[in-house]
Write an enzyme that holds these catalytic residues in place. Structure first.
Site, mmCIF file in Angstrom:
data_model
loop_
_atom_site.group_PDB
_atom_site.id
_atom_site.type_symbol
_atom_site.label_atom_id
_atom_site.label_comp_id
_atom_site.label_asym_id
_atom_site.label_seq_id
_atom_site.Cartn_x
_atom_site.Cartn_y
_atom_site.Cartn_z
ATOM 1 N N LYS A 172 15.448 -8.575 14.794
ATOM 2 C CA LYS A 172 14.858 -9.396 13.937
ATOM 3 C C LYS A 172 15.914 -9.512 12.635
ATOM 4 O O LYS A 172 15.812 -10.677 12.045
ATOM 5 C CB LYS A 172 13.518 -9.103 13.397
ATOM 6 C CG LYS A 172 12.819 -9.059 14.914
ATOM 7 C CD LYS A 172 11.355 -8.496 14.526
ATOM 8 C CE LYS A 172 10.352 -8.602 15.673
ATOM 9 N NZ LYS A 172 9.059 -7.849 15.408
ATOM 10 N N GLU B 168 10.925 -19.551 16.347
ATOM 11 C CA GLU B 168 10.129 -19.222 15.287
ATOM 12 C C GLU B 168 9.359 -17.881 15.961
ATOM 13 O O GLU B 168 9.242 -16.766 14.992
ATOM 14 C CB GLU B 168 9.127 -20.335 15.083
ATOM 15 C CG GLU B 168 8.201 -19.429 13.807
ATOM 16 C CD GLU B 168 9.028 -19.493 12.432
ATOM 17 O OE1 GLU B 168 9.189 -18.828 12.059
ATOM 18 O OE2 GLU B 168 9.273 -20.604 12.282
#
Length: 429
Positions: A206, A130
């Site tokens: 990302k 996460e």
């Protein structure tokens, strides 16, 4: 509650690692209640053992991360080293010795996520990450769990706080790029070498991770088209304001209309002030997810920093620890679609193009003809002239990126065009 603690190896003890250790210590009782068993920091692997680390028992410090993972009593490893090696080798070693992994390593996951997921699955272990995307913002788990029954078609977001701070300052104060970068550096938002941020490498890593989750397909860092934001100027912001827009460095991930491919890109873009991402200020992150059933969702919050990133790490630690107690694992890689990643040229977008041209009759017609020859329709044109020189700002309708790029190259060759001052995509409409 089980009394034997789950033992945790912390790999790396910088800004994020030290905050993880602090929270594990100060919130130990709460974490134990949430998990159903105590969690104990059993070792901390570092490069510089002589450095004073407040709140960490010196007896836990080691420079031999491999030996720590091979001890035989470690249940979970938290990897906050960053980079490719030695992190990759250490995570592989952890799996080989029955240790589940929580990682914040976006670069490694974007490059070798498939291999790491395969290793975790082979050994029946968890790989949670996460904290690798958007800091404290709960994003990875909602996308791969809460939206697992939905179909995500598009993800667009601001996933780098440094660049958003710089662009926000340029927009709100009229500062130039270098002036805004200097302020970001002074405040600690930008590294001494800001290349990874301002050239889009951080955001691209990302983007690769998010695209893989969103579209259930493998997207590597090399698949993500990337442009930095170092060429964005005060003049670009002035043009954006005239259009009712601002400028953001965006990660944009899209499923093709026919569902047969996906695209992933990172670049500066103008977005309307009415779009939710336009109001994201300072060093904050925000990600806009468009799903078929859920509709439009926005995730917003601090995207970096020791405490926010540690919050995401600890959330994963709780989830993985619960799985350990249940002798189960959470969701792994989902890449069943195996969709190809289309080239940038297939993306349909709009361009804002600023040209320096000769101030004489027929120039506008010549420019318009060039657009028409490449199948690109013009939305608006603005022209200003003085002393034989003029600027021409053209905003197009939506067209394939390849056609738009071809138009720009053709414009560069016109005798009446002295230069292409700037090119920027227009998104979010």
């Amino acid at each position: 509650m089980r009394t034997r603690p789950l033992k945790v190896a912390l790999l790396g003890c910088g800004v994020v690692g030290s905050e993880v250790a602090r929270i594990m210590t100060t919130h130990a009782d709460d974490l134990a209640q949430r998990i159903g068993a105590p969690v104990e920091l059993a070792g901390v692997a570092v490069r510089r053992p002589s450095k004073v680390r407040e709140g960490i028992d010196p007896s836990l410090i080691t420079t031999d991360a491999t030996a720590l993972l091979k001890r035989g009593d470690i249940d979970i490893a938290i990897e906050v080293i960053g980079g490719i090696e030695p992190a990759r080798g250490l995570i592989t070693t952890a799996f080989e010795h029955g240790v589940s992994v929580v990682s914040a390593n976006k670069a490694l996951l974007a490059q070798d996520g498939a291999a790491l997921h395969a290793a975790a699955e082979q050994h029946g272990l968890d790989l949670y990450y996460e904290a690798a995307v958007a800091g404290a913002i709960p994003l990875v788990r909602p996308m791969r769990e809460s939206l697992a029954g939905d179909k995500i078609n598009r993800v667009m977001g601001i996933v780098n706080g440094t660049t958003n701070f710089i662009l926000d300052k340029m927009d709100s104060t009229g500062a130039g790029y270098q002036e805004a970068l200097d302020e970001a550096t002074a405040l600690g938002y930008a590294e001494a070498d800001p290349t990874a941020d301002v050239e889009g490498y951080d955001a691209a890593a990302k983007a690769a991770i998010l695209a893989g989750i969103a579209f259930h397909t493998r997207v590597r860092l090399d698949d993500v088209y990337r442009e930095g934001m170092t060429e964005v100027s005060a003049a670009d912001f002035a043009s954006a304001k005239r259009m009712g827009c601002t400028i953001k460095l965006l990660a944009i991930l899209e499923r093709a209309a026919d569902g047969a491919s996906v695209t992933a890109r990172v670049h500066p873009a103008m977005i309307p002030l009415t779009h939710p991402l336009a109001s994201v200020r300072e060093a904050y992150n925000a990600v806009f997810v468009e799903a078929e059933a859920a509709g439009r969702l926005m995730f917003y919050g601090p995207g970096a920093g020791g405490a926010p990133t540690a919050s995401a790490v600890l959330g994963d630690l709780v989830a993985v620890a619960r799985n350990k107690l249940a002798e189960a694992t959470g969701p792994g890689e989902s890449a069943y679609t195996q969709l190809p990643v289309s080239p940038r040229g297939d993306v349909v977008t709009r361009y804002h193009i600023s040209l320096d041209v000769a101030d004489k009759p027929g120039v506008l017609a010549q420019v318009a003809t060039t657009f028409a020859e490449h199948g690109v329709s013009i939305d608006t044109v603005r022209q200003q002239g003085k002393d034989g020189e003029a600027s021409l700002v053209v905003v197009t309708h939506r067209a394939p990126d390849a056609a738009l790029s071809g138009t720009v190259e053709a414009l560069r060759k016109l005798d009446t065009v002295r230069g292409v001052a700037s090119i920027m995509r227009v998104e979010g409409e």
